[in-house]
Design a protein around this motif. Structure first.
Motif, mmCIF file in Angstrom:
data_model
loop_
_atom_site.group_PDB
_atom_site.id
_atom_site.type_symbol
_atom_site.label_atom_id
_atom_site.label_comp_id
_atom_site.label_asym_id
_atom_site.label_seq_id
_atom_site.Cartn_x
_atom_site.Cartn_y
_atom_site.Cartn_z
ATOM 1 N N THR A 1 30.256 23.876 76.496
ATOM 2 C CA THR A 1 28.937 24.436 76.877
ATOM 3 C C THR A 1 28.853 24.802 78.357
ATOM 4 N N ILE A 2 30.009 24.918 79.043
ATOM 5 C CA ILE A 2 29.963 25.406 80.426
ATOM 6 C C ILE A 2 29.542 26.880 80.405
ATOM 7 N N GLY A 3 30.231 27.700 79.601
ATOM 8 C CA GLY A 3 29.814 29.081 79.375
ATOM 9 C C GLY A 3 29.680 29.937 80.615
ATOM 10 N N PHE A 4 30.781 30.131 81.358
ATOM 11 C CA PHE A 4 30.720 30.977 82.547
ATOM 12 C C PHE A 4 30.274 32.398 82.217
ATOM 13 N N THR B 1 28.426 21.052 83.558
ATOM 14 C CA THR B 1 28.364 22.089 82.496
ATOM 15 C C THR B 1 27.283 23.139 82.752
ATOM 16 N N ILE B 2 26.798 23.249 83.999
ATOM 17 C CA ILE B 2 25.838 24.326 84.286
ATOM 18 C C ILE B 2 26.585 25.664 84.198
ATOM 19 N N GLY B 3 27.731 25.764 84.896
ATOM 20 C CA GLY B 3 28.591 26.948 84.771
ATOM 21 C C GLY B 3 27.888 28.267 85.007
ATOM 22 N N TYR B 4 27.313 28.453 86.202
ATOM 23 C CA TYR B 4 26.613 29.713 86.476
ATOM 24 C C TYR B 4 27.501 30.914 86.183
ATOM 25 N N THR C 1 22.746 25.493 75.108
ATOM 26 C CA THR C 1 22.936 25.416 76.567
ATOM 27 C C THR C 1 24.265 26.026 77.034
ATOM 28 N N ILE C 2 24.898 26.877 76.201
ATOM 29 C CA ILE C 2 26.111 27.562 76.666
ATOM 30 C C ILE C 2 25.721 28.569 77.745
ATOM 31 N N GLY C 3 24.710 29.392 77.454
ATOM 32 C CA GLY C 3 24.158 30.302 78.467
ATOM 33 C C GLY C 3 25.177 31.172 79.172
ATOM 34 N N TYR C 4 25.899 32.005 78.417
ATOM 35 C CA TYR C 4 26.915 32.863 79.035
ATOM 36 C C TYR C 4 26.330 33.676 80.187
ATOM 37 N N THR D 1 20.931 22.802 82.219
ATOM 38 C CA THR D 1 22.372 23.116 82.213
ATOM 39 C C THR D 1 22.702 24.397 81.431
ATOM 40 N N ILE D 2 21.694 25.255 81.172
ATOM 41 C CA ILE D 2 22.005 26.544 80.544
ATOM 42 C C ILE D 2 22.764 27.406 81.557
ATOM 43 N N GLY D 3 22.214 27.520 82.757
ATOM 44 C CA GLY D 3 22.923 28.168 83.861
ATOM 45 C C GLY D 3 23.391 29.588 83.600
ATOM 46 N N PHE D 4 22.466 30.518 83.342
ATOM 47 C CA PHE D 4 22.859 31.908 83.095
ATOM 48 C C PHE D 4 23.599 32.505 84.284
#
Ligand SMILES: [K+]
Ligand SMILES: [K+]
Lengths: 265, 265
Positions: free
Chosen positions: B202-205, A100-103, B100-103, A202-205
């Motif tokens: 919360t992956i939030g690509f 769920t990091i999802g850069y 931690t979604i962090g779009y 796992t925020i992964g902006f």
């Protein structure tokens, strides 16, 4: 030792089986994303590079755009790197999905890729949580063993040793990676520590992504070290965050108790 | 009712206090991000808009770039919208940090903002987990009450009712938002369901972000509805994911038991 006993998998620790399942899941996901997105990616990149070349040939003025790009208006680097959805990139992408990091520096653009991504995450995220919790427990057990050993050896008290082991974790998962990223990516120290935290939380902006600059050549060990850092770092930070939640809950209960004794019904 | 009793906060359910703390935390974070990044943002935007205008005046050819932008080479929309780090944007950003979604469609660019972001997340993420778990428990309690009521009323069996309540959750948190986003953002159905899942997991690509298209005017209720959807959806999906993990663990234990009985030591 008989053939049957040699292959008695019940003696292989279940964590290895689980780990193998996890790695297989991510790699198979990588292959599927590669096939779903690969062709689309290559076609798009070809088209865009052609477009870009046409532009640059027609209008030499466009160097100005490249100046502007340094100020924030950038030609998105995703599409200018060669081989956008390679297998390695796809496997890294699959790993950013299950953690769920999802850069979001790359993401599926075809409907098939997007729908597969949903189902891949649906089973991959729980699997990832189970694996990381298991790994976290092993890390805690190792930490306790070392603590007990040191306690017996040096007659220090437990709290002091736990503090040192927490500090070692901070150094191992934040300070060392910060130095490595600062060195390899050319980021400032504050950018490197920000990247470490944004990744492990796992925020992964995706504003900073390691091992992703097409203008850099990275050493061979770099991507493997980064993957290991993310994996064990996530397990470690999950432990620390769980610990913080326990502390928050304890403070909450203490406040409640304090409030109840001051304001009896 | 006396003054003292009227303000006896012990009678206010602790979830409201916790919720107020949570909202205050996010809003204060929003204010700080706004101040840390706001000036930088405005200055950069001003500079970039000026740059862009100069370019467009000098070289009318640049309409070609705008065509190319549709094919993937885009002038990053972050910097072309007016008022990049407004208060509302900053509060939304703070919410994407703690969840931690962090779009990553916006992210702090000043060192101060980046370092603050780390500390903001350090306490915000555990707080968010505690609040969502509490809200999830309430949602489960409400679901159980309704189930029990329907069970007594209609003599259906429990499993059937639980299945229906799970289905209602799916409709409420995926199908309804999908229809709303398809309608408001002009996405396809598969893009809309992909956005819903990528957000709630919360992956939030950040490849699709609701309420973020500068070329659209959204109705007033839209941003509030989106915020509520994310909040309750996260709580609901956390329940579902926890349930999936339990099922995975149970399957794992059953497999172990099955393996153990087939291969006794
Ligand atoms: K994320
Ligand atoms: K993200």
């Amino acid at each position: 030792m008989g053939f049957k006993e040699m292959f008695n998998l019940a003696r292989v620790p279940s964590i290895l089986l689980l780990g193998a399942l996890y790695v297989a899941y991510v790699l198979i996901g990588g292959v599927i994303f590669w096939h779903l997105e690969g062709q689309l990616g290559t076609r798009d990149v070809g088209y865009i590079i052609e477009q870009k070349q046409n532009l640059l040939n027609k209008y030499t003025c466009l160097n100005a755009v490249q100046d502007a790009s340094k100020a924030g208006i950038s030609l998105r680097s995703n599409y200018t790197t060669d081989g956008f959805w390679k297998f390695t990139t796809s496997a890294v992408f699959a790993a950013t999905v299950v953690t769920t990091i999802g850069y979001g520096n790359i993401s599926p653009r075809s409907s098939g890729g997007q729908i597969f991504c949903v189902f891949f995450a649906l089973f991959g995220i729980p699997l990832n949580i189970v694996v990381l919790n298991r790994v976290g427990k092993y890390m805690l057990a190792i930490e306790r063993n070392i603590s007990d050993f040191l306690e017996g050896k040096m007659n220090h008290n437990t709290r002091w040793i736990h503090f040192i082991s927490y500090l070692s974790g901070m150094v191992l998962f934040f300070v060392v990676p910060m130095l490595v990223f600062q060195n390899q990516e050319g980021w400032t120290y504050s950018q490197a520590i920000y990247y470490c935290f944004i990744t492990l939380s796992t925020i992964g902006f995706g504003d900073f992504v390691a091992d992703n600059n097409p203008e850099k050549t990275y050493p061979d060990w770099y991507s493997i070290l980064t993957a290991c850092w993310i994996f064990f770092g996530l397990a470690w930070l999950a432990l620390v965050i769980n610990h913080s939640i326990e502390i928050l809950e304890r403070i909450n209960n203490q406040l409640k108790g304090w409030w109840g004794s001051k304001n009896p019904k």
